[in-house]
Design an enzyme around this catalytic site. Structure first.
Site, PDB file in Angstrom:
ATOM      1  CG  ASP A 167      -2.134   0.752   1.316  1.00  0.00           C
ATOM      2  OD1 ASP A 167      -2.118   1.680   0.264  1.00  0.00           O
ATOM      3  OD2 ASP A 167      -2.895   0.831   2.324  1.00  0.00           O
ATOM      4  CG  ASP A 225      -9.310   3.091   1.562  1.00  0.00           C
ATOM      5  OD1 ASP A 225      -8.579   2.931   0.792  1.00  0.00           O
ATOM      6  OD2 ASP A 225      -9.112   3.131   2.587  1.00  0.00           O
TER       7      ASP A 225
END
Ligand code: GLA
Length: 739
Positions: A492, A556
């Site tokens: 990430d 997200d």
């Protein structure tokens, strides 16, 4: 000192408090600038040349792609004293800021009146989510009936940034603030197509609420009220009111329940609606059936692990003919292990037997360079537990997956952020924190169930949650993950922006992923490589050549229709780039109980929206990563995740991404090409009204096909007068397979 001047409200239910009709709406009129300056809080600062910004969306799509760091929002607003006059409670003003990503400080006319500083109190910690603040109505910072300047300083650690959502408003705190109709209990399915449930009226206020709870069930197709009842209801802090109900004789569709509590003294009311679940997936047969993809890839010389996914009444016994040299099957568990040295495609005949008979299927084991030939089916800790994940939660998830889901092909148990210790070991090795006392023991346990397991890191110095990343330790970390026994790495971007020049070009975007790819290539383990950099630089165009098995295409996801549908229906540009071993990842599933930890709530998606979510993700050949508490899989969620015909669409070996073939404001059609020339078609109703589809059997969508099968109900559709007619509920779907 700061604590005295503001209060951060603990949000019941995790969303913004409802705005009332007289509230001052702040959805429009905001100015924005990136950067940081103390002057920007001042009411006299001239913001006329600042950019106009739409606070419905984050700053990224509004001229600031990939921007992380500070940004300021300003708005000029008159706060009328009539707000106070009309209010039942007159002591505090409430500011709704929808969602903030990550942390904020709020200045009113130059004075800091509220802030959300993250875990350790600094604005630079990652802590996104809904924000509502109460400010004393007598605070001298408020200029009643005059123009006020509200300035909001935001810090974004990574991914989407800024303020966004629907509810930006200023109003008076209401007697119904901190009152919640808690609907998080499970529905139970009973005789006569009945549903039962208990809901609770809860408050943290000392005030004694006394009034009535009206309960109403409506059929959204006809608008008819099918059940109605009113009950006296009293509650206060620590003494909730519980209402239990049973509704019988329901058809196979969702109904809308409205709960309205009316408080006698204040005359105020609170309304909450929810929909009812209905199960389409048939119960599996007691006869054996082998599920899962038709292909499985592994690399030569690396440890091999495959669990034959099969349903049927237990005990089941397993057989595999034609296994390549080096592999052996445990006939009692269906787990195949070993090491294959010779590259090649090996057709293996699997047989599963129980008292009622047996079933065979050919699985092609492909030993070569490619792994993850079909999208991962698994669980990831993030959407449920956030940073509160621990060893016990992971083990529970593994056990539940083994008991309830692995028979359908689910087999990854992935730990997201929050497992890392504060410091590396003296030799630089990454260490797990006290929540994970024995990583090797944990992966051994997961592997003993025939399942794979994953871990998380960042190429930057810190992860998005502020834990240690792999920066300058790539080889060492890849080796540690392999030694621990991990099979999957989510990588990430997060704080990597701090160590790369601003506005990274394509080579700079690829660099950290190429680096970790080469580190993973040095270990003797098949580790799926999942890129997470939110879709920057059209990652779908270069994710495969950079060695990714999947790449996130978006920021997200949240458990709302807006978030899920914006993401899902926005995937068409990336779709052509999905293929065997490399997939677009539109983020993890938001079905079941989610919450980003430690407390959870039922997904805010309606049940029809959840059918849409799973159908669309399957059409897209997306990795399906369950994001809910696996310890509490209710009947509906389980039915959603165990439909073998729907999962077969996701796991189809051709690995194509569906394309959007038509789109209106109210309906979209997506088509996925499958092996054997078949197709899966999703008809999506994006409106909030029921729709009837009349599909001519000669329609070009069905050209050359003679049969159409409803994937959820697992039934052939019957054409009447050469037409297939079906209804699609609001935000729902009809998913069919044509052959
Ligand atoms: C980012 C990712 C999420 C999750 C968190 C962890 O926001 O996009 O999926 O991994 O970081 O901190």
């Amino acid at each position: 000192m700061i604590k005295k001047i503001f209060t951060v409200l603990l949000l019941l239910g995790g969303s913004c408090l409802a705005a009332s009709a007289q509230d001052v709406q702040l959805n429009k009129g905001w100015k924005f600038a990136v950067g940081d300056s103390a002057q920007w809080s001042s009411p006299t600062f001239n913001d006329q040349n600042w950019q106009n910004i739409d606070v419905a969306h984050s700053w990224e799509p509004q001229g600031h792609p990939n921007y992380d760091g500070f940004g300021w929002y300003r708005i000029h607003v008159v706060i009328p004293s009539s707000l106070k006059e009309k209010a039942y409670l007159k002591d505090s003003l409430r500011l709704n800021l929808a969602s903030v990503d990550d942390n904020d400080e709020v200045y009113l006319n130059g004075k800091l009146i509220a802030k959300y500083g993250g875990r350790s109190g600094t604005i630079k910690d990652g802590n996104y989510g809904p924000r509502t603040y109460n400010i004393s109505a007598s605070d001298p910072a408020i200029l009643w009936d005059k123009e006020n300047v509200l300035a909001i300083r935001i810090y974004d650690t990574g991914g989407d940034g800024g303020i966004y959502g629907d509810n930006f408003s200023i109003g008076m705190a209401d007697v119904m603030d901190h009152v919640l109709v808690n609907t998080d209990g499970d529905f139970t399915f009973g005789e006569n197509n009945s549903l039962a449930k208990a809901v609770k009226l809860i408050t943290t206020n000392k005030y004694q609420y006394q009034g009535t709870l009206a309960f109403k069930v409506t059929d959204p197709e006809t608008g008819a009220v099918i059940y109605e009842k009113s009950n006296p209801a009293n509650f206060t802090a620590g003494k909730p009111f519980t209402y239990s109900f049973v509704i019988a004789r329901l058809a196979k569709k969702s109904y809308t329940i409205t709960y309205t509590f009316n408080d006698q003294k204040s005359g105020k009311e609170i309304v909450r609606t929810e929909t009812t679940p209905y199960v389409l997936t048939p119960y599996p047969s007691a006869k054996p059936k082998i599920n899962g993809a038709d292909v499985y890839g592994a690399r030569p010389g690396n440890p091999f692990l495959y669990l034959i996914p099969a349903t049927g009444k237990k005990p089941l016994t397993y057989k595999a003919d034609g296994l390549p040299e080096g592999l052996k099957l445990d006939a009692a568990t269906g787990i195949i292990t070993g090491v294959v040295n010779q590259k090649g495609d090996y057709p293996v005949t699997l047989t599963v037997t129980n008292k009622l008979g047996n079933k065979t299927k050919t699985l092609t084991i492909s030993i070569g360079d490619k792994i993850g030939l079909t999208p991962a089916l698994g669980w990831n800790s993030w959407n449920a537990w956030g940073l509160s994940v621990n060893d016990e939660k992971v083990k529970i998830s593994a056990k539940e997956m083994s008991d309830k889901l692995s028979a359908y092909g689910w087999n990854y148990i992935n730990i997201d952020d929050g497992w890392e210790a504060e410091n590396r070991a003296a030799d630089g090795a990454i260490v797990a924190n006290s929540k994970f006392p024995d990583m090797k023991g944990l992966t051994d346990y997961v592997h003993s169930l025939g399942l794979h397991t994953g871990i998380y890191s960042s190429p930057g110095p810190r992860t998005c949650g502020g834990f240690l990343g792999s920066w300058q330790h790539e080889d060492q970390d890849a080796k540690t993950y392999a030694d621990w026994g991990f099979d999957y790495l989510k990588y990430d971007w997060c704080s990597y922006s701090e160590v790369t020049p601003p506005h990274p070009d394509l080579p700079a975007l690829k660099k950290p992923y190429e680096l970790m790819r080469s580190s993973l290539n040095k270990v003797n383990r098949d580790i799926m490589f999942s890129f997470c950099q939110y879709g920057w630089g059209d990652v779908w165009k270069w994710g495969a050549e950079t060695g990714g098995n999947s790449w996130r295409t978006t920021g997200d996801i949240q458990d709302t229709w807006r978030s899920m549908s914006d993401i899902g229906f926005g995937q068409d540009p990336a779709s052509p780039y999905a293929g065997p071993g490399h997939f677009n990842d539109p983020d993890m599933l938001v079905v079941g109980k989610v919450g980003w930890g430690p407390s959870l709530h039922n997904s805010r998606l309606t049940y029809d929206e959840q059918y849409t979510h799973i159908s669309l993700w399957s059409l897209l050949s997306a990795p399906l990563l369950i994001g809910c508490d696996m310890g509490h899989l209710d009947r509906f969620t389980l039915s959603l995740l165990t439909n073998d015909e729907v999962l077969a669409i996701d796991q189809d070996a051709l690995s194509k991404g569906a394309r959007q073939v038509s789109k209106t404001d109210e309906q979209q059609i997506w088509v996925k090409e499958l092996t054997k020339g078949e197709k899966a078609i999703g008809f999506f109703n994006t409106s909030d009204k029921y729709q009837t589809v009349n599909l001519d059997a000669n329609d070009k969508l069905l050209n050359g096909f003679t049969k159409a099968r409803d994937a959820w109900e697992q039934k052939y559709l019957i054409a009447v007068n050469h037409k297939y007619t079906f209804k699609i509920p609001p935000h729902g779907v009809k998913l069919i397979r044509v052959m």
